[in-house]
Design a protein around this motif. Structure first.
Motif: not given
Length: 413
Positions: A374-377, A379-382
């Motif tokens: 849905l966003s970026t890796l 953002v997922a990591t954060g």
């Protein structure tokens, strides 16, 4: 007799895990389906925890381990001879189910037999034994591939490990008979229901409570400390997914990614006993909180480095930070589960506890994939770092405050 069966089981399981997607692909699976087949191992373990708690409570650790090992042999042989993808996937699911029973049986044994004064070190060593098997297993699989040229050789190796495990369990000295359960410390907590049962000597008169009744009785504890433990399991699991994906996303080659991930894993493995020392000497929170803060801080910081000029250097540095945090958390989930489990009949509670922690580990990769899509890796990591921060606050609030006295085995509030 205590650590040997765990090492053998983990060694065989570690050998087959990297080859599950490979064999699934040869049986006709695409990339997504192969990933789903590989996840069947985690799903089986998640589903097996509650039945394993029932089996250990009714049959005992030794019989449960023997039955689980025997069924796992059937699963390993079925994996080696699977004529279709469906049979192979069901076999992987069965292995995960048996792994849950095996792990819970040994966890329950350690909970009732190890004195409180060095419980964390003993359970960290148990976790380290499992990590050793999972660390060495892939190298054994690589050697078998070089010798036989067939991925299924690892399945037969796993079956041989299971035969050795069952032999140790059934024909070796019985630890349950040799080590009497020491007196357990009752932790004062509003979460644990006081049944008022009387225990005379070492003979329990406590009612044997079923799995679901145990879940209801300890619902407050499981919804607080149990969810904190699930967040730690989620952050650990996310590390295994995020690091390889991050290396690919910044353009590193496979060898460099493998080297960085391998160094992070080596740091993790090197620190497993230090975690137990810290927990036994200073208290559980002194290991849980630094571990969560290191891993969550590592994820959050890594999320801001994707587009920097030295992104590869930052990747290697924060992978090492995550390895340190994960190493310091070795044995924490086992130890906390043992600390708060009912003194006389811990298996049903531990089944619920391990279901929560395994659910956290299973949920994290799905969350990382969904957020990245849905966003970026980054953002997922954060987001995984944010979950770690919340988990750290939960640990700070709900971890029981006590420090065992090494000489007497007592505790200080």
């Amino acid at each position: 007799m205590i650590y040997g069966p765990t090492l053998l089981f983990a060694l065989g399981e570690g050998a087959i895990i990297p080859l599950i997607p490979v064999i699934a692909a040869k049986l006709g699976a695409d990339v997504a389906t192969a990933a789903l087949v590989a996840s069947a191992l985690v799903i089986g373990q998640l589903a097996g925890n509650l039945p394993a708690g029932w089996a250990v409570a009714r049959l005992g650790e030794r019989i449960t381990m023997a039955i689980a090992g025997t069924i796992a042999i059937v699963g390993a042989v079925a994996m080696a001879l699977a004529p279709s993808l469906g049979v192979f996937a069901l076999s992987v699911l069965l292995i995960g189910f048996c792994a849950a029973a095996f792990g819970l049986a040994r966890h329950s044994f350690m909970t009732t037999r190890v004195p409180l004064a060095y419980r964390a070190r003993a359970l960290s060593l148990l976790g380290g034994t499992f990590r050793l098997g999972m660390f060495v297993g892939p190298f054994v699989a690589a050697a078998l591939l070089a010798i036989f040229g067939d991925e299924r050789a690892a399945m037969w190796f796993f079956a041989a490990c299971l035969v050795a495990t069952i032999s140790l369990v059934l024909f070796g000295p019985d630890p349950e008979a040799e080590f009497a359960a020491p007196p357990r410390l009752a932790l004062p907590s509003n979460d644990v229901e006081d049944t008022g049962e009387v225990v005379t000597g070492s003979i329990p008169t406590m009612e044997r409570v079923g799995v679901f009744r145990t879940m209801w009785r300890y619902r407050r504890l499981l919804s607080r400390l149990g969810l904190a433990a699930a967040s730690l399991s989620a952050v650990r699991s996310a590390r295994q997914v995020v690091l390889p994906l991050w290396g690919v996303s910044i353009g590193l080659d496979a060898q460099t990614i493998a080297l960085v991930v391998g160094i992070s894993g080596a740091i993790d493995f090197a620190l497993f006993y230090a975690s137990g020392q810290v927990m036994d000497r200073f208290g559980r929170l002194w290991a849980a909180l630094p571990a969560m803060l290191l891993m969550s801080g590592g994820f959050i910081a890594l999320a801001f480095t994707h587009d920097l000029d030295q992104s590869a250097m930052w990747f290697a540095m924060f992978a090492a930070v995550l390895g340190v945090g994960n190493g310091l958390s070795s044995g924490i989930l086992l130890t906390l589960g043992a600390d708060v489990a009912p003194a006389q009949n811990p298996a049903p509670f531990l089944g619920s506890w391990r279901t929560l922690t395994d659910a956290g580990g299973a949920f994290a990769p799905l969350l990382v994939s969904a957020i990245a899509a849905l966003s970026t890796l980054a953002v997922a990591t954060g987001a995984m770092g944010a979950i770690g921060v919340l988990g750290a606050f939960a640990f700070a609030r709900w971890v029981p405050r006590f420090v065992p006295r090494p000489r007497s085995g007592g505790a200080n509030e």
